[in-house]
Design a protein around this motif. Structure first.
Motif, PDB file in Angstrom:
ATOM      1  N   LEU A 383       5.596   7.454   0.409  1.00 10.38           N
ATOM      2  CA  LEU A 383       6.519   6.715   1.258  1.00 10.38           C
ATOM      3  C   LEU A 383       5.935   5.371   1.659  1.00 10.38           C
ATOM      4  N   ARG A 384       4.657   5.355   2.024  1.00 17.87           N
ATOM      5  CA  ARG A 384       4.005   4.112   2.423  1.00 17.87           C
ATOM      6  C   ARG A 384       3.967   3.099   1.279  1.00 17.87           C
ATOM      7  N   LEU A 385       3.600   3.568   0.089  1.00 14.51           N
ATOM      8  CA  LEU A 385       3.533   2.671  -1.060  1.00 14.51           C
ATOM      9  C   LEU A 385       4.911   2.088  -1.359  1.00 14.51           C
ATOM     10  N   ASN A 386       5.933   2.918  -1.236  1.00 13.32           N
ATOM     11  CA  ASN A 386       7.277   2.451  -1.542  1.00 13.32           C
ATOM     12  C   ASN A 386       7.811   1.483  -0.484  1.00 13.32           C
ATOM     13  N   GLU A 387       7.586   1.778   0.792  1.00 17.54           N
ATOM     14  CA  GLU A 387       8.152   0.937   1.845  1.00 17.54           C
ATOM     15  C   GLU A 387       7.442  -0.412   1.958  1.00 17.54           C
ATOM     16  N   MET A 388       6.300  -0.571   1.290  1.00 11.68           N
ATOM     17  CA  MET A 388       5.646  -1.868   1.268  1.00 11.68           C
ATOM     18  C   MET A 388       6.231  -2.774   0.195  1.00 11.68           C
ATOM     19  N   SER A 389       7.138  -2.225  -0.615  1.00  6.22           N
ATOM     20  CA  SER A 389       7.860  -3.039  -1.592  1.00  6.22           C
ATOM     21  C   SER A 389       9.101  -3.619  -0.933  1.00  6.22           C
ATOM     22  N   CYS A 390       9.706  -4.609  -1.568  1.00  8.25           N
ATOM     23  CA  CYS A 390      10.919  -5.228  -1.026  1.00  8.25           C
ATOM     24  C   CYS A 390      12.072  -4.224  -1.002  1.00  8.25           C
ATOM     25  N   THR A 391      12.285  -3.527  -2.115  1.00  6.42           N
ATOM     26  CA  THR A 391      13.390  -2.579  -2.187  1.00  6.42           C
ATOM     27  C   THR A 391      13.171  -1.382  -1.279  1.00  6.42           C
ATOM     28  N   GLY A 392      11.931  -0.944  -1.131  1.00  4.93           N
ATOM     29  CA  GLY A 392      11.650   0.217  -0.300  1.00  4.93           C
ATOM     30  C   GLY A 392      11.893  -0.032   1.170  1.00  4.93           C
ATOM     31  N   CYS A 393      11.657  -1.262   1.627  1.00  3.39           N
ATOM     32  CA  CYS A 393      11.856  -1.595   3.041  1.00  3.39           C
ATOM     33  C   CYS A 393      13.298  -2.008   3.317  1.00  3.39           C
ATOM     34  N   HIS A 394      13.962  -2.560   2.338  1.00  2.80           N
ATOM     35  CA  HIS A 394      15.278  -3.180   2.513  1.00  2.80           C
ATOM     36  C   HIS A 394      16.308  -2.254   3.132  1.00  2.80           C
ATOM     37  N   GLN A 395      16.374  -1.005   2.670  1.00  3.88           N
ATOM     38  CA  GLN A 395      17.400  -0.083   3.150  1.00  3.88           C
ATOM     39  C   GLN A 395      16.870   0.889   4.209  1.00  3.88           C
ATOM     40  N   THR A 396      15.702   0.582   4.780  1.00  7.68           N
ATOM     41  CA  THR A 396      15.146   1.446   5.814  1.00  7.68           C
ATOM     42  C   THR A 396      15.701   1.045   7.176  1.00  7.68           C
ATOM     43  N   HIS A 397      16.687   1.784   7.652  1.00  5.22           N
ATOM     44  CA  HIS A 397      17.244   1.539   8.986  1.00  5.22           C
ATOM     45  C   HIS A 397      17.741   0.108   9.139  1.00  5.22           C
ATOM     46  N   GLY A 398      18.324  -0.445   8.079  1.00 10.90           N
ATOM     47  CA  GLY A 398      18.809  -1.813   8.121  1.00 10.90           C
ATOM     48  C   GLY A 398      20.247  -1.907   8.599  1.00 10.90           C
ATOM     49  N   ILE A 399      20.730  -3.139   8.741  1.00  5.39           N
ATOM     50  CA  ILE A 399      22.117  -3.401   9.117  1.00  5.39           C
ATOM     51  C   ILE A 399      22.826  -3.936   7.884  1.00  5.39           C
ATOM     52  N   ALA A 400      23.582  -3.061   7.227  1.00  2.00           N
ATOM     53  CA  ALA A 400      24.365  -3.465   6.057  1.00  2.00           C
ATOM     54  C   ALA A 400      23.542  -4.267   5.060  1.00  2.00           C
ATOM     55  N   GLY A 401      22.325  -3.814   4.799  1.00  2.00           N
ATOM     56  CA  GLY A 401      21.508  -4.461   3.783  1.00  2.00           C
ATOM     57  C   GLY A 401      20.595  -5.568   4.274  1.00  2.00           C
ATOM     58  N   PHE A 402      20.490  -5.747   5.592  1.00  2.00           N
ATOM     59  CA  PHE A 402      19.649  -6.822   6.123  1.00  2.00           C
ATOM     60  C   PHE A 402      18.847  -6.293   7.313  1.00  2.00           C
ATOM     61  N   HIS A 403      17.631  -6.818   7.461  1.00  2.00           N
ATOM     62  CA  HIS A 403      16.851  -6.508   8.658  1.00  2.00           C
ATOM     63  C   HIS A 403      17.026  -7.589   9.715  1.00  2.00           C
ATOM     64  N   TYR A 404      17.504  -8.757   9.277  1.00  2.00           N
ATOM     65  CA  TYR A 404      17.818  -9.792  10.257  1.00  2.00           C
ATOM     66  C   TYR A 404      19.025 -10.584   9.764  1.00  2.00           C
ATOM     67  N   THR A 405      20.119 -10.464  10.461  1.00  2.00           N
ATOM     68  CA  THR A 405      21.328 -11.228  10.118  1.00  2.00           C
ATOM     69  C   THR A 405      21.525 -12.393  11.071  1.00  2.00           C
ATOM     70  N   GLY A 406      21.064 -12.225  12.300  1.00  2.00           N
ATOM     71  CA  GLY A 406      21.345 -13.207  13.337  1.00  2.00           C
ATOM     72  C   GLY A 406      22.663 -12.879  14.014  1.00  2.00           C
ATOM     73  N   ALA A 407      22.714 -13.038  15.321  1.00  2.00           N
ATOM     74  CA  ALA A 407      23.953 -12.808  16.067  1.00  2.00           C
ATOM     75  C   ALA A 407      24.844 -14.026  15.940  1.00  2.00           C
ATOM     76  N   ASP A 408      26.147 -13.808  15.939  1.00  2.00           N
ATOM     77  CA  ASP A 408      27.094 -14.912  15.832  1.00  2.00           C
ATOM     78  C   ASP A 408      27.259 -15.622  17.168  1.00  2.00           C
ATOM     79  N   PRO A 409      27.522 -16.927  17.141  1.00  2.00           N
ATOM     80  CA  PRO A 409      27.740 -17.674  18.383  1.00  2.00           C
ATOM     81  C   PRO A 409      29.052 -17.265  19.042  1.00  2.00           C
ATOM     82  N   ALA A 410      29.226 -17.675  20.292  1.00  2.00           N
ATOM     83  CA  ALA A 410      30.415 -17.307  21.059  1.00  2.00           C
ATOM     84  C   ALA A 410      31.696 -17.850  20.433  1.00  2.00           C
ATOM     85  N   SER A 411      31.589 -18.903  19.637  1.00  2.00           N
ATOM     86  CA  SER A 411      32.770 -19.504  19.022  1.00  2.00           C
ATOM     87  C   SER A 411      33.355 -18.650  17.906  1.00  2.00           C
ATOM     88  N   GLU A 412      32.571 -17.704  17.385  1.00  2.00           N
ATOM     89  CA  GLU A 412      33.061 -16.848  16.301  1.00  2.00           C
ATOM     90  C   GLU A 412      34.051 -15.826  16.865  1.00  2.00           C
TER      91      GLU A 412
END
Length: 560
Positions: A383-412
């Motif tokens: 598990l450790r070896l895999n999660e240190m890869s890009c693909t292994g970490c990408h889907q670990t408890h992410g938000i729709a495929g991202f670990h950082y999307t950024g919150a939308d501004p109030a105008s959205e």
């Protein structure tokens, strides 16, 4: 893809974080700028991607984001991404996706025209301090990342004299512009707050970030201070001379439930890295950190095992600091959803090293007087070896495929807005990152050890108290006896339920309500079966419709 439980866990965490109160000490204090209003002010104040890249590209005028990918230095990025989008159905190991190559249907793929369309822009959605990456050889002080998300604005065609409506939204695509956290000598001397005869030290950088975390200012004023001579984002401390690379994460394909019936849909994410060549003033496609190329390793598995199972590499893997030899790395990676780490395609190292060899190596390592901190079993090693890869970490408890999307501004528009800037993994790791910044600021030598990406290190349980990020509702848990994970339990009033069972990572689940099903709890449970690597099938166990999979739900009811 994110779960409802994961989303709500983050929402609870953010309410606790008090992001509305700039003066509160929050998890992201001194390690990230996540407030949309502050980020918009920073972008206006010089941190737009075009303004930052301008000097590096030798431009004599400001370049609007809309024309950014027409700049020669970025044509490699543009052309490579467009080629990858076109080739993805042909190269996918998933038979459902590969079948798309035989049809002319492109409606479910990312439209490559968005990359350099006049209606597309790149918005700054986050500034993240990654001084915790200071253990890498290319930078002693770590990195600073500016994260941008694609945004489009399209005018619909006029119909019968009526002007078409303008449609605006964020695209499922982020770009990170990565900087060396340590400024060069010339830049350091330009700052009024640094000695003119010396370079800026890691301690200087860290102290500025800690000072930023203590500021209680409105967004515009905070952005101005961050960019001032005293701030960590001043022109002397962060400029084009420190650019290292560009990182891309984009959803290139999304199949509907009618197309991928077993999973009820399917999404694929392209991950790429483009390094900066200062001599040529351009980006070039590069190998990805720790993203093992399966075909290369499979061509000589014994040599890979010999390299990996040395005491030095076992130590680095155990402490979360392994750096895989570049000759073994890939230039592209694709992560898939749903299913997270239960999907074989997200387990790039699956089957590359025999479990018996790993077991012997770990026992010999301990017998020689060494201590294992994190990986205490073969399953933990894998598990450790895999999660240190890009693909292994990408889907670990992410938000729709991202670990950082950024919150939308109030105008959205609220119906189309992202309220949570980062994933559970992002927020749960912030106390560790802050501790490293504090150690740098004190002039010490930070401990870069980290726990598993899926589970916050127990050392920071107190810092996460009051959130659901440690042992809370929506947390990843474990129901077996493996020494590496047996402490992954759930808090009071919760139980560990297996949502996506898998032979790759058996026994893992999600913390849900102990008594019955509460609002937000998952109501469907299943098992992901693999015929060959990259070809998975989902068999639903509850509600019981798994006859085609040869599964008796009565025999598996204990799993949920």
């Amino acid at each position: 893809m994110r779960t409802i439980g994961g989303f709500l866990s983050l929402l609870v965490a953010l309410l606790w974080l008090g992001l509305e109160n700039a003066g509160a000490v929050t998890l992201d204090s001194s390690v990230a700028v996540t407030d949309p209003a502050t980020l918009q002010a920073l972008e206006r104040g010089g941190l737009s991607i075009s303004r930052l890249l301008g000097p590096a590209l030798g431009l004599t005028r400001d370049v609007d984001n809309r024309g950014l990918f027409s700049v020669p230095a970025l044509t490699t990025v543009r052309d490579t991404v467009k080629r990858e989008i076109a080739d993805e159905p042909k190269t996918s190991p998933d038979p459902y996706v590969a079948a798309m190559a035989k049809s002319n249907d492109t409606s479910q793929k990312f439209n490559p025209k968005y990359i350099d369309d006049d209606g597309s822009t790149l918005d700054l959605t986050g500034v993240v301090n990654r001084m915790d990456r200071g253990y890498l050889g290319h930078t002693e002080c770590g990195e600073i990342r500016l994260i941008y998300r694609f945004h489009y604005s399209v005018q619909e065609k006029s119909v019968k004299g009526k002007v078409g409506q303008r449609i605006s939204s964020r695209l499922p695509l982020t770009m990170s512009l990565v900087f060396n956290a340590k400024p060069g000598k010339a830049q350091a001397r330009a700052s009024k707050n640094l000695p003119s005869a010396t370079d800026a030290s890691c301690a200087d950088v860290a102290r500025r970030w800690l000072a930023a975390g203590r500021k209680d200012l409105p967004p515009e004023q905070l952005a101005a201070w961050l960019r001032s001579d005293e701030g960590p984002l001043s022109g002397a401390m962060l400029n084009s001379s420190q650019i290292m690379r560009l990182e891309l994460n984009m959803q290139v394909l999304r199949l509907s439930a009618s197309t991928r019936r077993d999973f009820g849909g399917h999404a694929e994410y392209l991950l790429k890295i483009f390094k900066w060549d200062p001599e040529k003033s351009s980006f070039y496609e590069a190998r990805m950190e720790n993203e093992i190329d399966r075909s290369t390793v499979l061509a000589d598995r014994p040599a890979f095992a010999k390299w990996l199972l040395t005491d030095r590499n076992i130590y680095d893997l155990d402490h979360g600091r392994l750096v895989v030899d570049e000759k073994l790395l890939a230039r592209s990676a694709v992560s898939v959803a749903p299913g997270g780490l239960s999907r074989s395609q997200n387990n790039i190292v699956f089957g590359l090293v025999d479990d018996a060899d790993i077991d012997k190596a770990l026992k010999d390592y301990v017998a020689r007087g060494n201590t294992l901190v994190t990986i205490k079993s073969v399953a933990g090693f894998n598990l450790r070896l895999n999660e240190m890869s890009c693909t292994g970490c990408h889907q670990t408890h992410g938000i729709a495929g991202f670990h950082y999307t950024g919150a939308d501004p109030a105008s959205e528009p609220r119906r189309n807005a992202v309220f949570v800037p980062g994933s559970a993994v992002f927020f749960a790791d912030l106390p560790r990152r802050r501790a490293i910044v504090e150690e740098f600021a004190a002039g010490g030598h930070p401990d870069f050890t980290r726990g598993f990406a899926a589970r916050p290190d127990a050392r920071y349980a107190e810092a996460l108290k009051g959130t659901d990020l440690y042992n809370g509702w929506g947390s990843i848990c474990y129901r077996g006896e493996d020494e590496s994970f047996k402490g992954w339990t759930c808090g009071a009033g919760l139980r560990c339920a297996g949502v996506h069972e898998s032979a790759i990572h058996p026994g893992f689940g999600t913390c849900v309500s102990e008594k019955g099903i509460a609002v937000g709890d998952p109501v469907e449970f299943g098992e992901i079966r693999m015929s060959t690597w990259g070809s998975d099938r989902y068999c639903r166990l509850s509600p019981a419709t798994a006859k085609d999979c040869g599964i008796d739900p009565r025999a598996t009811r204990s799993r949920w």
